[in-house]
Design a protein around this motif. Sequence first.
Motif, mmCIF file in Angstrom:
data_model
loop_
_atom_site.group_PDB
_atom_site.id
_atom_site.type_symbol
_atom_site.label_atom_id
_atom_site.label_comp_id
_atom_site.label_asym_id
_atom_site.label_seq_id
_atom_site.Cartn_x
_atom_site.Cartn_y
_atom_site.Cartn_z
ATOM 1 N N LYS A 130 -10.342 2.166 -82.079
ATOM 2 C CA LYS A 130 -9.258 1.722 -81.907
ATOM 3 C C LYS A 130 -8.730 0.623 -82.992
ATOM 4 C CE LYS A 130 -9.090 1.059 -76.597
ATOM 5 N NZ LYS A 130 -8.827 0.015 -75.786
ATOM 6 N N THR A 131 -7.647 0.332 -83.350
ATOM 7 C CA THR A 131 -7.189 -0.563 -84.593
ATOM 8 C C THR A 131 -7.217 -2.013 -84.154
ATOM 9 O OG1 THR A 131 -4.678 -0.043 -84.356
ATOM 10 C CG2 THR A 131 -6.038 1.626 -85.366
ATOM 11 N N ILE A 132 -7.031 -2.773 -85.142
ATOM 12 C CA ILE A 132 -6.716 -4.148 -85.107
ATOM 13 C C ILE A 132 -5.284 -4.273 -85.194
ATOM 14 C CG2 ILE A 132 -9.101 -5.052 -85.594
ATOM 15 C CD1 ILE A 132 -7.810 -5.732 -88.375
ATOM 16 N N HIS A 133 -4.622 -5.433 -84.781
ATOM 17 C CA HIS A 133 -3.413 -5.571 -84.729
ATOM 18 C C HIS A 133 -2.978 -5.735 -86.469
ATOM 19 C CE1 HIS A 133 0.689 -7.630 -84.691
ATOM 20 N NE2 HIS A 133 0.588 -7.329 -83.483
ATOM 21 N N ARG A 134 -1.761 -5.032 -86.852
ATOM 22 C CA ARG A 134 -1.361 -4.988 -88.164
ATOM 23 C C ARG A 134 -1.217 -6.482 -88.744
ATOM 24 N NH1 ARG A 134 2.992 -4.831 -84.905
ATOM 25 N NH2 ARG A 134 5.007 -6.012 -85.445
ATOM 26 N N ARG A 135 -0.988 -7.411 -88.057
ATOM 27 C CA ARG A 135 -1.015 -8.872 -88.416
ATOM 28 C C ARG A 135 -2.302 -9.231 -88.993
ATOM 29 N NH1 ARG A 135 1.773 -13.881 -87.316
ATOM 30 N NH2 ARG A 135 0.638 -15.325 -88.968
ATOM 31 N N PHE A 136 -3.282 -8.889 -88.277
ATOM 32 C CA PHE A 136 -4.505 -9.125 -88.876
ATOM 33 C C PHE A 136 -5.208 -8.089 -90.038
ATOM 34 C CE2 PHE A 136 -5.284 -10.531 -84.084
ATOM 35 C CZ PHE A 136 -4.588 -11.577 -84.354
ATOM 36 N N ALA A 137 -4.744 -6.718 -89.925
ATOM 37 C CA ALA A 137 -5.078 -5.929 -91.002
ATOM 38 C C ALA A 137 -4.401 -6.553 -92.197
ATOM 39 C CB ALA A 137 -4.711 -4.646 -90.621
ATOM 40 N N PHE A 138 -3.208 -6.929 -92.419
ATOM 41 C CA PHE A 138 -2.412 -7.354 -93.552
ATOM 42 C C PHE A 138 -3.035 -8.494 -93.967
ATOM 43 C CE2 PHE A 138 1.148 -4.556 -92.636
ATOM 44 C CZ PHE A 138 1.298 -3.837 -93.957
ATOM 45 N N HIS A 139 -3.484 -9.587 -93.137
ATOM 46 C CA HIS A 139 -4.091 -10.588 -93.362
ATOM 47 C C HIS A 139 -5.286 -10.347 -94.350
ATOM 48 C CE1 HIS A 139 -5.296 -14.928 -92.659
ATOM 49 N NE2 HIS A 139 -6.408 -14.494 -92.877
ATOM 50 N N ILE A 140 -6.245 -9.466 -93.997
ATOM 51 C CA ILE A 140 -7.481 -9.312 -94.494
ATOM 52 C C ILE A 140 -7.344 -8.777 -95.841
ATOM 53 C CG2 ILE A 140 -9.541 -7.687 -94.463
ATOM 54 C CD1 ILE A 140 -9.333 -7.835 -91.219
ATOM 55 N N ILE A 141 -6.299 -7.922 -96.039
ATOM 56 C CA ILE A 141 -5.990 -7.088 -97.424
ATOM 57 C C ILE A 141 -5.577 -8.262 -98.265
ATOM 58 C CG2 ILE A 141 -4.643 -5.398 -98.499
ATOM 59 C CD1 ILE A 141 -4.296 -3.966 -95.750
ATOM 60 N N MET A 142 -4.453 -9.092 -97.851
ATOM 61 C CA MET A 142 -3.877 -10.021 -98.466
ATOM 62 C C MET A 142 -4.724 -11.038 -99.175
ATOM 63 S SD MET A 142 -0.261 -9.656 -98.659
ATOM 64 C CE MET A 142 0.400 -11.375 -98.374
ATOM 65 N N GLN A 143 -5.656 -11.404 -98.433
ATOM 66 C CA GLN A 143 -6.805 -12.305 -98.749
ATOM 67 C C GLN A 143 -7.633 -11.817 -99.886
ATOM 68 O OE1 GLN A 143 -8.542 -14.492 -95.547
ATOM 69 N NE2 GLN A 143 -7.375 -16.236 -95.995
ATOM 70 N N ALA A 144 -8.156 -10.444 -99.472
ATOM 71 C CA ALA A 144 -9.036 -9.761 -100.294
ATOM 72 C C ALA A 144 -8.512 -9.668 -101.671
ATOM 73 C CB ALA A 144 -9.495 -8.414 -99.883
ATOM 74 N N ARG A 145 -7.184 -9.402 -101.792
ATOM 75 C CA ARG A 145 -6.370 -9.292 -103.052
ATOM 76 C C ARG A 145 -6.295 -10.343 -103.829
ATOM 77 N NH1 ARG A 145 -1.445 -10.713 -104.482
ATOM 78 N NH2 ARG A 145 -0.074 -9.239 -105.960
#
Length: 499
Positions: free
Chosen positions: A201-216
């Motif tokens: 299962k995936t996580i919500h797109r809001r949380f996925a984008f949050h992770i990528i943006m912070q890592a970036r």
Amino acid sequence: MAEPLANGSHSAQNDDDVLHARAESAKTAANQDFKDAHYQAAVEGYSMAILLDPTKAVYYANRAAAHIRLESFGSALADATKAIDLDPKYIKGYYRRADASLGMGKMKKALSDFKRAASVAPRDPDLRKKLLQCEREVKRIRFEEALAAPEEKPVAEEIDLSSMPVEDSYDGPMMEGSEDTGYMLTLDFVIAMLEQFKIQKTIHRRFAFHIIMQAREIFREAPSLVDVSIAQDAHITTCGDVHGQFYDLLNIFELNGLPSEDNPYLFNGDFVDRGSFSVEVILSLMAFKVLYPQHMHLARGNHESQGMNKLYGFEGEVKAKYNVMMANLFRETFCWLPLAHVLNGRVMVVHGGLFSKDGVTLDDIRRIDRYREPPEEGLMCELLWSDPQPGAGRAPSKRGVGVAFGPDVTRAFLEQNGLDLLVRSHEVKDKGYEVDHGGYCITVFSAPNYCDQMGNKGAFIRFNGATMTPQFTTFDSVPHPPVRAMAYASNIFGSMFGF
């Protein structure tokens, strides 16, 4: 005088027959090695056949096929071209050369060879299928290029997290916080996310984008070469390619512990592509990077690039599991990944290897402007693509990109820069690792049974701060859900590698 000549001719014919028979025997053994996925052994067997009888196009074409499975596309291209030179009507020569071009992302050259093969064998059904697939792929690329507009500002600036509310129907893990106060990544969330991924299962797109943006944002602040300090009583674990094998990544954490301030990791590129759980791998690694920015290190590999992601499945996987915007954000974020790490001033870790010229310093690496897609030559390209070779000096890369460098090149680079050891990844190894160049160059590869067919072990290396002596751990692959490798790649690329 006639009789001795006749006897000599008969003897020469017998010698030729013996050589031909030995060559065929070597080819037969190599064919079996190929079927058993022992591709390096197959290369060696076909090489023996060629040595005994260099006139057979099939030997070169078969060796090209083995090189392709080993991702040695430059070598495959050369062998396929030799097969065509020996027999211009041998369609498998064109097949193999087209496949080698596909692996290098040279679609138009591949299409040209498929068309030439079709002119020789117009009724071959497999060939017609590949030709059609390649034509579609070239049309798709041209269509995308025609639609592409120059980016006026970074993708990240186009993303509005507030426009992605978490629906009441979402039943996955939740970050701490709320829509009003904002969300925060925690270890509890990351552990729950791993469990969510484990059941596909995936996580919500809001949380996925949050992770990528912070890592970036963390990657943006990093230099191209990161210096990592390890205390005398501490350690760091270095892993090689993971290639979308999420369940094997979980096994690494099971064997060696989750990343933390007391258990730091360095993952040395090629997190994505090939394996069909690349989204889960990269989100997991980036989440730990956000949690422990000074203790989770990620380096760029040659597969953290737009060209590779289009060919080998990651872009298709992101689009299938999320959307195009996320694929574009990953592309942008990958361009900020560091290119090299130096551990305690003694061990340099890069994905590919060393350089086509002498005299390169660590400061030269620090000065690389890395925010771009990898070029086809120069220091950045070679850091991502090069491979060691047993012989001295340098040679053209078996991949067709980068350079092959010998033990003398490794020793000279280490001596000039005051280093003890080079660690790199980028190549499948049967034991999961290999020590070369008199102990000065180590390859580590962490994707066991690569692509579900190579049968190799995986490995990681632990360095203790006091000694910086490499300690190896090897491991086997673990079961994963029945999703084949390259499931999100174009059909033509899957068929090239036997999927």
